[in-house]
Design a protein around this motif. Structure first.
Motif, PDB file in Angstrom:
ATOM      1  N   LYS A  77      25.179  73.023 -19.712  1.00 22.01           N
ATOM      2  CA  LYS A  77      25.289  73.282 -18.276  1.00 22.01           C
ATOM      3  C   LYS A  77      26.286  72.317 -17.637  1.00 22.01           C
ATOM      4  O   LYS A  77      27.147  72.729 -16.840  1.00 22.01           O
ATOM      5  CB  LYS A  77      23.919  73.147 -17.612  1.00 22.01           C
ATOM      6  CG  LYS A  77      23.947  73.384 -16.108  1.00 22.01           C
ATOM      7  CD  LYS A  77      22.567  73.259 -15.480  1.00 22.01           C
ATOM      8  CE  LYS A  77      22.627  73.473 -13.975  1.00 22.01           C
ATOM      9  NZ  LYS A  77      21.284  73.342 -13.343  1.00 22.01           N
ATOM     10  N   ASP A 123      22.015  78.089  -4.395  1.00 19.99           N
ATOM     11  CA  ASP A 123      21.368  77.413  -5.508  1.00 19.99           C
ATOM     12  C   ASP A 123      21.257  78.303  -6.743  1.00 19.99           C
ATOM     13  O   ASP A 123      20.901  77.836  -7.824  1.00 19.99           O
ATOM     14  CB  ASP A 123      19.973  76.916  -5.098  1.00 19.99           C
ATOM     15  CG  ASP A 123      19.061  78.058  -4.659  1.00 19.99           C
ATOM     16  OD1 ASP A 123      19.590  79.108  -4.248  1.00 19.99           O
ATOM     17  OD2 ASP A 123      17.833  77.890  -4.722  1.00 19.99           O
ATOM     18  N   GLU A 124      21.599  79.598  -6.599  1.00 24.63           N
ATOM     19  CA  GLU A 124      21.549  80.525  -7.735  1.00 24.63           C
ATOM     20  C   GLU A 124      22.902  80.686  -8.412  1.00 24.63           C
ATOM     21  O   GLU A 124      22.983  81.130  -9.550  1.00 24.63           O
ATOM     22  CB  GLU A 124      21.067  81.905  -7.273  1.00 24.63           C
ATOM     23  CG  GLU A 124      19.628  81.947  -6.786  1.00 24.63           C
ATOM     24  CD  GLU A 124      19.256  83.318  -6.271  1.00 24.63           C
ATOM     25  OE1 GLU A 124      20.153  84.015  -5.717  1.00 24.63           O
ATOM     26  OE2 GLU A 124      18.087  83.713  -6.403  1.00 24.63           O
ATOM     27  N   ASP A 161      25.268  78.527  -9.502  1.00 23.93           N
ATOM     28  CA  ASP A 161      25.533  77.720 -10.698  1.00 23.93           C
ATOM     29  C   ASP A 161      24.831  78.312 -11.913  1.00 23.93           C
ATOM     30  O   ASP A 161      25.422  78.422 -12.997  1.00 23.93           O
ATOM     31  CB  ASP A 161      25.075  76.276 -10.489  1.00 23.93           C
ATOM     32  CG  ASP A 161      26.049  75.484  -9.636  1.00 23.93           C
ATOM     33  OD1 ASP A 161      27.128  76.018  -9.300  1.00 23.93           O
ATOM     34  OD2 ASP A 161      25.734  74.324  -9.296  1.00 23.93           O
ATOM     35  N   ARG A 162      23.566  78.685 -11.745  1.00 20.98           N
ATOM     36  CA  ARG A 162      22.820  79.244 -12.870  1.00 20.98           C
ATOM     37  C   ARG A 162      23.453  80.548 -13.325  1.00 20.98           C
ATOM     38  O   ARG A 162      23.555  80.827 -14.522  1.00 20.98           O
ATOM     39  CB  ARG A 162      21.357  79.487 -12.476  1.00 20.98           C
ATOM     40  CG  ARG A 162      20.480  79.854 -13.669  1.00 20.98           C
ATOM     41  CD  ARG A 162      19.044  80.112 -13.279  1.00 20.98           C
ATOM     42  NE  ARG A 162      18.904  81.401 -12.611  1.00 20.98           N
ATOM     43  CZ  ARG A 162      17.729  81.929 -12.310  1.00 20.98           C
ATOM     44  NH1 ARG A 162      16.610  81.270 -12.574  1.00 20.98           N
ATOM     45  NH2 ARG A 162      17.654  83.102 -11.716  1.00 20.98           N
ATOM     46  N   TYR A 175      19.585  90.273 -11.297  1.00 20.50           N
ATOM     47  CA  TYR A 175      20.700  89.611 -11.957  1.00 20.50           C
ATOM     48  C   TYR A 175      21.457  90.566 -12.858  1.00 20.50           C
ATOM     49  O   TYR A 175      22.637  90.439 -13.071  1.00 20.50           O
ATOM     50  CB  TYR A 175      20.206  88.407 -12.757  1.00 20.50           C
ATOM     51  CG  TYR A 175      20.100  87.170 -11.919  1.00 20.50           C
ATOM     52  CD1 TYR A 175      21.224  86.425 -11.631  1.00 20.50           C
ATOM     53  CD2 TYR A 175      18.875  86.752 -11.409  1.00 20.50           C
ATOM     54  CE1 TYR A 175      21.138  85.277 -10.859  1.00 20.50           C
ATOM     55  CE2 TYR A 175      18.781  85.619 -10.637  1.00 20.50           C
ATOM     56  CZ  TYR A 175      19.907  84.889 -10.365  1.00 20.50           C
ATOM     57  OH  TYR A 175      19.823  83.768  -9.595  1.00 20.50           O
ATOM     58  N   GLY A 177      20.868  83.100 -21.482  1.00 17.44           N
ATOM     59  CA  GLY A 177      21.124  83.075 -20.053  1.00 17.44           C
ATOM     60  C   GLY A 177      20.142  83.945 -19.306  1.00 17.44           C
ATOM     61  O   GLY A 177      19.798  85.030 -19.725  1.00 17.44           O
ATOM     62  N   HIS A 178      19.669  83.457 -18.182  1.00 21.47           N
ATOM     63  CA  HIS A 178      18.704  84.216 -17.382  1.00 21.47           C
ATOM     64  C   HIS A 178      19.396  85.283 -16.541  1.00 21.47           C
ATOM     65  O   HIS A 178      18.728  86.121 -15.971  1.00 21.47           O
ATOM     66  CB  HIS A 178      17.943  83.265 -16.448  1.00 21.47           C
ATOM     67  CG  HIS A 178      17.211  82.183 -17.189  1.00 21.47           C
ATOM     68  ND1 HIS A 178      15.964  82.378 -17.709  1.00 21.47           N
ATOM     69  CD2 HIS A 178      17.578  80.918 -17.521  1.00 21.47           C
ATOM     70  CE1 HIS A 178      15.570  81.252 -18.311  1.00 21.47           C
ATOM     71  NE2 HIS A 178      16.532  80.372 -18.204  1.00 21.47           N
ATOM     72  N   SER A 198      17.449  79.971 -22.549  1.00 23.29           N
ATOM     73  CA  SER A 198      18.308  78.791 -22.637  1.00 23.29           C
ATOM     74  C   SER A 198      19.604  79.108 -23.360  1.00 23.29           C
ATOM     75  O   SER A 198      20.634  78.527 -23.073  1.00 23.29           O
ATOM     76  CB  SER A 198      17.568  77.680 -23.383  1.00 23.29           C
ATOM     77  OG  SER A 198      17.184  78.104 -24.672  1.00 23.29           O
ATOM     78  N   GLU A 219      20.727  72.183 -23.778  1.00 23.99           N
ATOM     79  CA  GLU A 219      20.816  72.989 -22.557  1.00 23.99           C
ATOM     80  C   GLU A 219      21.469  72.193 -21.427  1.00 23.99           C
ATOM     81  O   GLU A 219      22.345  72.707 -20.711  1.00 23.99           O
ATOM     82  CB  GLU A 219      19.414  73.435 -22.122  1.00 23.99           C
ATOM     83  CG  GLU A 219      18.768  74.466 -23.019  1.00 23.99           C
ATOM     84  CD  GLU A 219      17.297  74.660 -22.678  1.00 23.99           C
ATOM     85  OE1 GLU A 219      16.873  74.203 -21.600  1.00 23.99           O
ATOM     86  OE2 GLU A 219      16.565  75.240 -23.496  1.00 23.99           O
ATOM     87  N   ASP A 267      24.889  81.179 -17.020  1.00 25.42           N
ATOM     88  CA  ASP A 267      24.257  82.234 -17.809  1.00 25.42           C
ATOM     89  C   ASP A 267      25.266  83.252 -18.315  1.00 25.42           C
ATOM     90  O   ASP A 267      25.194  83.708 -19.454  1.00 25.42           O
ATOM     91  CB  ASP A 267      23.186  82.945 -16.985  1.00 25.42           C
ATOM     92  CG  ASP A 267      21.966  82.064 -16.733  1.00 25.42           C
ATOM     93  OD1 ASP A 267      21.862  81.021 -17.399  1.00 25.42           O
ATOM     94  OD2 ASP A 267      21.135  82.401 -15.875  1.00 25.42           O
TER      95      ASP A 267
END
Length: 514
Positions: free
Chosen positions: A273, A308-309, A311-312, A154, A144-145, A141, A269, A316
């Protein structure tokens, strides 16, 4: 009769499901950890006794060793940061050797303090060794992943977004931002000193954090830097909240409990975001800017990430820039100034060098490259008080380092604070402040340079280190050009781990204008 039959079937299914869940729970808490321990014990690796659910978390939270950092009239003269924050590690190394087994919750960890194994681990380029899964789940969180995913995908994308050589070019272009933010800080301190009749007792932590946050906000978010400052303040709050669960969060299930700390973390979190993606949306409407956010956006666009990946991924990477470019720089600057205040002879030596090189001008990139004494002092400060206390990795497949086979799923810790102060490597004065040891660089400072890792080492070295060092040099050189300073009687030496190693009660300096 038929209803009775289906009732019995339902009860049987529920029983099977319950027993299955019970088995999985037993395997996660007892079976799997014991399998790891057994495989390592057969290789002669032992460690302290572990408690069910907790592992060795309680021992690691043991009270600080107040004798580890000896002071004279409040001024620290012996700097054993590692023993101060984790005294139990010293006991375990003496008892179990340079390689031993411990646990946090059900997470099995091999702690490695052996030089050759450290070299193998830190130079390993295999994607089968990476950031621990528990960090992705518990600390992701904040961190970042994006570079914590176990399969390494990643990590590869992150390297494409901010390649080292491109990042260095960006750093050179950020020097003016660093200069502006430093001058703002210098003018603030001058006004405080004037208001206090020429001498001011200032707790520098919040001012240094404000400086670092201002730099990284402008560097990352360009014209939207005011929103960047808000994001970084919330990330700081998230860091403080996450640090409260750094031990207990590794106990199975604890991170899912809707307690006060977790609920605050979840709310932060979500807010972070939302803020980051709002800036991204504004950027797409405004157009191109020469900042780090633009690099991230372009990297995400050119990658093979799914929609969908993306934004994350963007969120991150912004978080990772925060930790590398903001938090690390701020805490390193505070420790560096504390050590200069405690060692006035070195403060004078470095000031003389700065004044000679700058000759009344604001230090720029070419000037700070010539500041050998300052570079030595920063290197020594990072040795005694590195930002991170450990470097942690996880084996995603069975691996071998030295003669030890590390089973898939086991974590490996390298204790940075111990390696940075080992008398065998650094000499009998390893716990003393002596920048002179770096007169011939890192290779001349110790017998085994690969054991010096304030920003990590090898292929996974922190990409933010160049920006951090430029910030540190410009900040410290301008402070030395404008002020003389000593430790305040209000300063209490209290190294503390809050994700990074920082002064537990801040650093108070007595400042005078030159």
């Amino acid at each position: 009769m038929e209803l009775h039959f289906w009732g019995r079937v339902l009860i049987s299914l529920e029983t099977i499901l319950f027993l299955g869940l019970l088995f999985r729970l037993y395997n996660a808490l007892v079976g799997k950890p014991e399998k790891f321990r057994s495989a390592l014990r057969k290789q002669g690796i032992t460690g302290p006794r572990q408690k069910l659910l907790l592992g060795n978390a309680l021992e690691m939270k043991k009270a600080k060793d107040k004798t580890a950092n000896i002071t004279a009239d409040g001024v620290p003269v012996i700097h054993n940061c590692g023993s101060a924050i984790f005294p139990v590690f010293d006991e375990w190394i003496k008892q179990y050797g340079e390689v031993f087994l411990l646990a946090l919750g059900n997470i099995q960890i091999v702690l490695v303090d052996q030089s050759d194994m450290v070299r193998e681990i830190t130079t390993c380029t295999s994607l089968n060794l990476g950031k621990p899964t528990y960090q992705a789940k518990q600390m992701g969180s904040l961190l970042g992943h994006g570079i914590l995913t176990s399969n390494g995908s990643y990590w590869a994308h992150q390297r494409k977004v901010i390649a080292p050589e491109l990042y260095m070019e960006k750093v050179k272009g950020m020097v003016n931002l660093v200069q502006e933010s430093t001058l703002t800080l210098v003018n603030l301190w001058k006004s405080i000193i004037e208001a206090n009749n020429g001498v001011a007792d200032i707790n520098i932590d919040k001012h240094i954090r404000s400086f670092s946050g201002d730099v990284i906000s402008k560097a990352c978010f360009g014209s939207s830097y005011s929103k960047g400052e808000e994001i970084f303040l919330k990330l700081r709050a998230l860091q403080e909240t996450a640090s409260k669960t750094s031990m207990t969060g590794k106990i199975p299930g604890m991170r899912y409990l809707p307690n006060k700390t977790n609920m605050k973390k979840w709310a932060l979190e979500k807010e972070i975001k939302t803020l980051i993606l709002k800036v991204v949306k504004e950027r797409t409407e405004v157009g191109y800017e020469k900042d780090l956010l633009q690099m991230i956006l372009e990297g995400a666009k050119s990658s093979d990430l799914k929609p969908d990946e993306i934004d994350r991924f963007i969120v991150d990477n912004c978080k990772n820039i925060y930790l590398a470019g903001y938090e690390t720089t701020a805490v390193s600057a505070v420790w560096c100034l504390m050590l200069m205040a405690a060692n006035p002879e070195w403060q004078e030596r470095i000031r003389a060098e700065v004044l000679e090189i700058c000759n009344g001008q604001i230090p720029d990139y070419d000037m700070i490259r010539k500041m050998k004494q300052l570079t030595m002092a920063i290197s020594e400060s990072l040795r005694l008080y590195p930002p991170a206390s450990v470097v942690s990795r996880e084996a995603f497949k069975d691996m071998k380092f030295g003669d030890i086979k590390v089973p898939k799923g086991v974590n490996i810790w390298t204790l940075v604070t111990a390696l940075h102060t080992d008398p065998e490597n650094w000499g009998r004065d390893s716990y003393e402040y002596n920048p002179e040891r770096f007169a011939n660089g890192i290779t001349g400072a110790c017998k085994q340079p690969h054991l010096y890792m304030p920003f990590g080492v090898g292929p996974r070295v922190c990409l933010g280190q160049n920006l951090a060092l430029v910030e540190l040099k410009i900040l410290v050189s301008l402070i030395l050009s404008n002020f003389s300073f000593s430790l305040s009687p209000n300063y209490k030496h209290d190294p503390t781990v809050n994700l990074v190693i920082e002064p537990g009660q801040g650093v108070n300096l007595m400042l005078k204008k030159l």
